[in-house]
Design an enzyme around this catalytic site. Structure first.
Site, PDB file in Angstrom:
ATOM      1  N   PHE A  12       0.869  -1.186   0.000  1.00  0.00           N
ATOM      2  CA  PHE A  12       0.000   0.000   0.000  1.00  0.00           C
ATOM      3  C   PHE A  12       0.900   1.228   0.000  1.00  0.00           C
ATOM      4  CE2 PHE A  12      -2.344   3.556   1.634  1.00  0.00           C
ATOM      5  CZ  PHE A  12      -3.589   3.420   1.046  1.00  0.00           C
ATOM      6  N   ASP A  19       9.286   3.304   1.392  1.00  0.00           N
ATOM      7  CA  ASP A  19       8.068   3.947   1.869  1.00  0.00           C
ATOM      8  C   ASP A  19       7.947   3.696   3.373  1.00  0.00           C
ATOM      9  OD1 ASP A  19       5.490   4.538   2.684  1.00  0.00           O
ATOM     10  OD2 ASP A  19       4.544   3.847   0.834  1.00  0.00           O
ATOM     11  N   LYS A  32       2.285  10.228   8.408  1.00  0.00           N
ATOM     12  CA  LYS A  32       1.663   9.667   9.617  1.00  0.00           C
ATOM     13  C   LYS A  32       2.285  10.193  10.919  1.00  0.00           C
ATOM     14  CE  LYS A  32      -0.487   5.546   7.636  1.00  0.00           C
ATOM     15  NZ  LYS A  32      -1.871   5.608   8.033  1.00  0.00           N
ATOM     16  N   THR A  85       2.649  25.152  -5.034  1.00  0.00           N
ATOM     17  CA  THR A  85       2.438  26.414  -4.311  1.00  0.00           C
ATOM     18  C   THR A  85       2.888  26.328  -2.862  1.00  0.00           C
ATOM     19  OG1 THR A  85       0.562  27.007  -5.708  1.00  0.00           O
ATOM     20  CG2 THR A  85       0.720  28.138  -3.593  1.00  0.00           C
TER      21      THR A  85
END
Lengths: 463, 463
Positions: free
Chosen positions: A183, A289, A320, A345
């Site tokens: 995931f 990740d 997280k 931005t």
């Protein structure tokens, strides 16, 4: 923020979910999809490891907002940071930070966030979510790959013109390889690498990117040394095969140190070392990740520190528990060759980085990573004892020596979750049959007993 | 926050950029790509429409952090919100809001954010950036399209299995149509619809999605009524042709009310009404990207209100001046048919929604949209007078009756920007030769004179 200390134990006053949760959920549903709401929380009455809902029920929380609360509810160091004049300024004067950074920005990064940089990582690119961090990491990997191929040649007119039409060669067919059951998020880039559940992916167009099998280890590990080594070798060979045969070049590999949403699947340091060797051999980017595993829960600040890699990870993404997001990186060539190629931005949120820095303060000053390693060992041993007693309810216990990042399989996880909540424990599942523990970094030995007692009660009632 | 009122005028003390900006930029570059840094800002000394850099130079700011500061630096209403106990709680107890919302969440949305909902929009999905909002909107459009096709049939096993492999039919080839010169963000979904500049797109894989020509109107509009109507008709026909001939179904169209990054390109209400009619005819989703145009600057709260559509826009995305992000929507079928299909850990940031609600308070209580319409009319007339005097420096002045959302073309925009900054005006460009005005909603008639004076000085010095 009226609570000042943790309750001694969970306390449940109503059916779960309670009537006030029901009522508010119904009202919410008029303006926002509220089908996923489990409990409405009174955060002002929640403290440390304990969370209190609007019905007055108090739970020991070992799910922690999908593994994202680092140092407890209403942590006083975080409250102080949230009341600082710097955060007020960051909240009301939000800059386009790439163009007009504040005079505080340098210290926030260099003296703050960079304290968390993984070994060998010298630079950071801030973001706002794990998905965004992974998308940005993919872009960095693609640009680095093409830069290598281009070997100093400038962009051609044709590349620029075709890029504007979403066509090669300007917008090339390049892939990120991920693993089955992984995931990595839900935006279009990250979702093309996510492979855990159909609910995330059905109906959404995806890039034609490959996935390899992630090792499926058998437990207890010591009983399956040979089998597991062969399994890992098989998966590495699959990675090699894909890289050499995929319809387009693979520019990077993304991997979780522990596949979390996909069922808490582990692999050995040897596997990851060899995976890094493959990326080095092919000149492609290894993206680790650490959105769920980072910031201490595995007993190291970064879970990939368990691997003892011979050289730094190219890119490490985080979110997280960091309470902000982004990626750290180790290699100057992952900074694009032109300004404004990696830009937007806001580029993160300085207010959230201030909170992150308070989290890092807490972790470092209270040695929470080391403590989590110790408490995790105690927790693991207790769970192992319980698993021996309830072999039909607890299988493939995993996460030994990985802090509190512990999981086990159970035949009916949703009934167990429900029962545990009725017993005052808020806990989560993952994969199809896995219970995952994701306590905060302030989970102590004293919390082990109520958690274990609840498991035991639940198992006996479910049996 | 030591300043309590705006300075009377810009004041420049050093060469631009100044020595302190240089020094800090160099230090920043060790940990983050700082090539894009233009000035390092002392936000604590910035107030209202004026921004002060670390070298003590004070500028009238009509760029406003790439059009994202809504109601001025150190706005007292925003400061009050940033000091509230609710925002402290939102900052330190960040929930997985889809599962465990706070007891404040309902009021933040229903009584807060929903006050900004465009006409006919009844629901919201929160996000953290304009790119993310657009990606989420695309996913909603794809799910709605497939739901229509599926007509109540459940997902097949084959769809689920193929989705996990990024293959059709589970992960179908569906497209979002955008327009040439559009900008919708830089994540993989949104970037596949962005068509403004190669710097955004080269080397990044993109979905094979189509783009149509956006009308290129000639100015002054009243001199080219026939030509412009024909141009718009031609572009609409191109949209129809693409929908009927593209290699895969077009599930949605995304359009900016005014193409902003792409050069401040306008089209008529008639164009947009007909564009909506096309989406209705084909049963596809119209996504109005109001990331830059929303929240009042065009003299309406939402720029698409100028179109007077016969029925609500399907989806309206927002960010920038909202200080948070997300999408509003009008049609219940854009809520996915199953829970958890549109979901992520944080789903926005309640702290930023609290700031957004303070922005909305300011806009409503001070009637800033109406004021911006009035001030914009004065500003436009002044610029028209200036354009008549400097026809070689100001061409195709546009944005009449669009509040302060005004732009013009100029032969050498970068020299003009540099000169303006030396004269104490912070201003931005877009497209290849366009100066765009993006003042805040608190820009008043009194600010017109110093801005115009600087233009006049710059033009005479550049001539």
């Amino acid at each position: 923020m009226s609570s000042v200390s943790e309750p001694a134990a969970p306390s449940i006053r109503t059916a779960i979910p309670g009537p006030d949760t029901h009522r508010i959920k119904e009202d919410l549903d008029a303006v926002i999809d509220a089908r996923t709401v489990q409990m409405v929380i009174n955060y002002d009455q929640s403290f440390g490891n304990y969370i209190t809902d609007v019905d007055g029920n108090t739970y020991l929380d070992v799910y922690a907002q999908i593994a994202s609360i680092p140092v407890g509810y209403n942590n006083t160091t975080l409250i102080k940071a949230a009341q600082s004049s710097d955060i007020v300024s960051a909240l009301v004067n939000r800059p386009a930070v790439g163009n007009f950074p504040s005079r505080q920005w340098l210290a926030l990064l260099r003296d703050g966030l960079m304290r968390a940089a993984p070994p060998g990582c010298t630079q950071v690119f801030p973001a706002q979510s794990g998905s965004e961090a992974n998308d940005l990491a993919f872009k960095a990997a693609f640009m680095a790959y093409r830069r290598q191929q281009r070997a100093g040649s400038p962009w051609t007119e044709y590349e620029q013109a075709t890029a504007m039409k979403n066509q090669a060669p300007g917008s090339p067919d390049l892939a990120i390889l991920s693993f089955r059951n992984s995931f990595h998020g839900r935006s279009f880039g990250s979702l093309s690498t996510t492979r855990s559940k159909p609910i995330h992916k059905v109906d959404i167009p995806a890039f034609k990117w490959p996935h390899a099998t992630f090792p499926q280890l058998r437990y207890p590990l010591e009983d399956y040394v040979q089998e597991n080594a062969r399994e890992e070798e098989r998966c590495l060979q699959e990675v090699e095969n894909i890289i050499s045969s995929w319809h387009c070049p693979v520019a990077g590999i993304i991997v979780e140190p522990i596949q979390s949403e996909g069922g808490d699947n582990h692999a050995s340091p040897d596997f990851f070392q060899k995976l890094q060797a493959i990326t080095k051999k092919h000149g492609i980017t290894l993206i680790v990740d650490e959105v769920q595993t980072g910031f201490g829960a595995t007993g190291k600040f970064w879970a990939h520190e368990h691997w003892e890699l011979p050289s730094p990870a190219d890119i490490v993404t985080f979110s997280k528990k960091a309470q902000t997001a982004g990626y750290f990186f180790s290699d100057g060539s992952l900074r694009p060759d032109k300004a404004y190629r990696q830009f937007n931005t806001w580029m993160g949120d300085a207010a959230r980085i201030i909170i992150c820095n308070a989290v890092i303060d807490e972790i470092l000053s209270k040695k929470l990573v080391e403590k989590t390693a110790q408490v995790g060992a105690v927790l693991y041993d207790s769970l192992a004892t319980l698993a021996a007693k309830y072999p039909n309810r607890m299988q493939s216990l995993r996460g030994k020596d990985k802090g509190t990042y512990i999981a086990f399989d159970t035949p009916d996880s949703s009934s167990l979750l429900k029962k545990m909540r009725e017993l005052g424990i808020n806990i989560g599942s993952c994969g199809v049959q896995t219970i995952r523990l994701r306590p905060m970094l302030i989970f102590e030995e004293s919390h082990v007993a109520p958690l274990l007692a609840a498991f035991e009660t639940a198992f006996s009632q479910l049996s």
